[in-house]
Write a protein that holds these residues in place. Structure first.
Motif, PDB file in Angstrom:
ATOM      1  N   ALA A  50     -15.525  -9.509 -38.658  1.00 60.84           N
ATOM      2  CA  ALA A  50     -15.209  -7.964 -39.431  1.00 60.84           C
ATOM      3  C   ALA A  50     -15.922  -8.295 -40.832  1.00 60.84           C
ATOM      4  O   ALA A  50     -16.657  -7.535 -41.188  1.00 60.84           O
ATOM      5  CB  ALA A  50     -13.812  -7.755 -39.580  1.00 60.84           C
ATOM      6  N   LEU A  88     -11.451  -2.450 -40.330  1.00 56.54           N
ATOM      7  CA  LEU A  88     -12.285  -1.700 -39.516  1.00 56.54           C
ATOM      8  C   LEU A  88     -12.337  -0.141 -39.957  1.00 56.54           C
ATOM      9  O   LEU A  88     -13.202   0.540 -40.216  1.00 56.54           O
ATOM     10  CB  LEU A  88     -12.418  -1.979 -37.967  1.00 56.54           C
ATOM     11  CG  LEU A  88     -12.747  -3.367 -37.562  1.00 56.54           C
ATOM     12  CD1 LEU A  88     -12.595  -3.487 -36.138  1.00 56.54           C
ATOM     13  CD2 LEU A  88     -14.007  -3.949 -38.075  1.00 56.54           C
ATOM     14  N   LEU A  95     -15.183  -0.606 -32.954  1.00 59.71           N
ATOM     15  CA  LEU A  95     -15.084  -1.763 -32.252  1.00 59.71           C
ATOM     16  C   LEU A  95     -15.039  -1.425 -30.925  1.00 59.71           C
ATOM     17  O   LEU A  95     -14.239  -0.490 -30.255  1.00 59.71           O
ATOM     18  CB  LEU A  95     -13.801  -2.485 -32.667  1.00 59.71           C
ATOM     19  CG  LEU A  95     -13.495  -3.898 -31.719  1.00 59.71           C
ATOM     20  CD1 LEU A  95     -14.686  -4.773 -31.982  1.00 59.71           C
ATOM     21  CD2 LEU A  95     -12.226  -4.430 -32.229  1.00 59.71           C
TER      22      LEU A  95
END
Ligand SMILES: [Zn+2]
Length: 266
Positions: A50, A88, A95
């Motif tokens: 990430a 995110l 994702l």
């Protein structure tokens, strides 16, 4: 390019319907209408990946391993997975996961592994689908010429990305090998299939002492046990190429961050 379009291309190559029933593939977080310019490919949805996505300003991360496999009732940032989801979403990064549907695809995870360790010619599934002989788990292929198990192990080690423990070999190092089975990730459920296929060596990951010991004692093929992450990493490049060859106009990057569980061997 919209996330919807990128997903269409990925799902044509890796149909979700081919995933195992226990698996969790597809979009984990993200808005389908979001614009995607940069796609980062990685094996594991973990914090280091990430961070890499943030630094590179990726809009989408495509991973092999799912973030959540079992039912969950919270994505609070009180757990590593919840924290990842927060990172995110706050940064507009989607994702997406292609797991067992990428394992059985053609080309899939084990095709990339087979090429990385030097197999040539046609590759056939080690455990084909009954309805499709060109798709299924694992691959069988040939080396260009016979070599010793020891030389093949050294070649396989060079062809795979470096990890803390490299690879382990079980069997007579002088034994000649030419017919090879490979399976990315934990492949011990395929030990019996590899033996029945009469290959000289089976390369996979996460093998345990008793099954490995009994397999070699029983006169089966030699075994090579590589790091789980390393056996699946070669697929990332192949997945990125699928986006490019589809004409999708995105920038791609394959994460070189080693996310194998084992950080050092002594
Ligand atoms: Zn895996």
């Amino acid at each position: 390019m919209s996330l919807t379009k990128v997903i269409e291309v990925l799902e044509a190559a890796y149909p979700p319907a081919r995933a195992e029933s226990w698996d969790a593939v597809g979009l984990v977080c993200g808005d389908p209408v979001q614009e995607v310019r940069r796609v980062l490919f990685a094996v594991d949805p973990v914090a280091a990946v990430a961070e890499e996505a943030l630094e590179w300003r990726a809009d989408l991360i495509v991973t092999h391993h799912p973030l959540y496999l079992r039912g969950t009732t919270s994505v609070a940032a009180t757990t590593p997975k919840g924290r990842l989801i927060h990172t995110l979403i706050k940064n507009d990064i989607s994702l997406y996961t292609a797991h067992t549907n990428a394992d059985v695809a053609n080309p899939g995870v084990s095709d990339a592994l087979a090429r990385a360790v030097g197999l040539v010619g046609d590759l056939v599934p080690l455990q084909p689908f009954p309805d499709d002989p060109w798709r299924g788990l694992g691959r069988i292929g040939e080396l260009p010429s016979a070599m010793t198990l020891g030389d093949f192990a050294a070649q396989a080690s060079k062809g795979l990305p470096r990890t803390s423990w490299g690879i382990r070999v079980a069997g007579d190092l002088d034994r000649p090998v030419s017919r090879v089975a490979v399976s990315g990730g934990a492949g011990d459920s395929l030990l019996g299939t590899a033996k029945a296929a009469e290959v000289d060596v089976f390369l996979t990951a996460d093998l345990r002492h008793h099954p490995a010991s009994e397999f070699v004692e029983s006169g089966g093929p030699a075994l090579i046990d590589a790091a789980h992450w390393a056996t699946e990493w070669p697929w990332l490049d192949s997945a990125a190429s699928i986006l490019h060859s589809s004409g999708v106009t995105v920038e791609t990057r394959v994460s070189a961050t080693v996310t194998d569980a084992w950080t050092k061997g002594y």
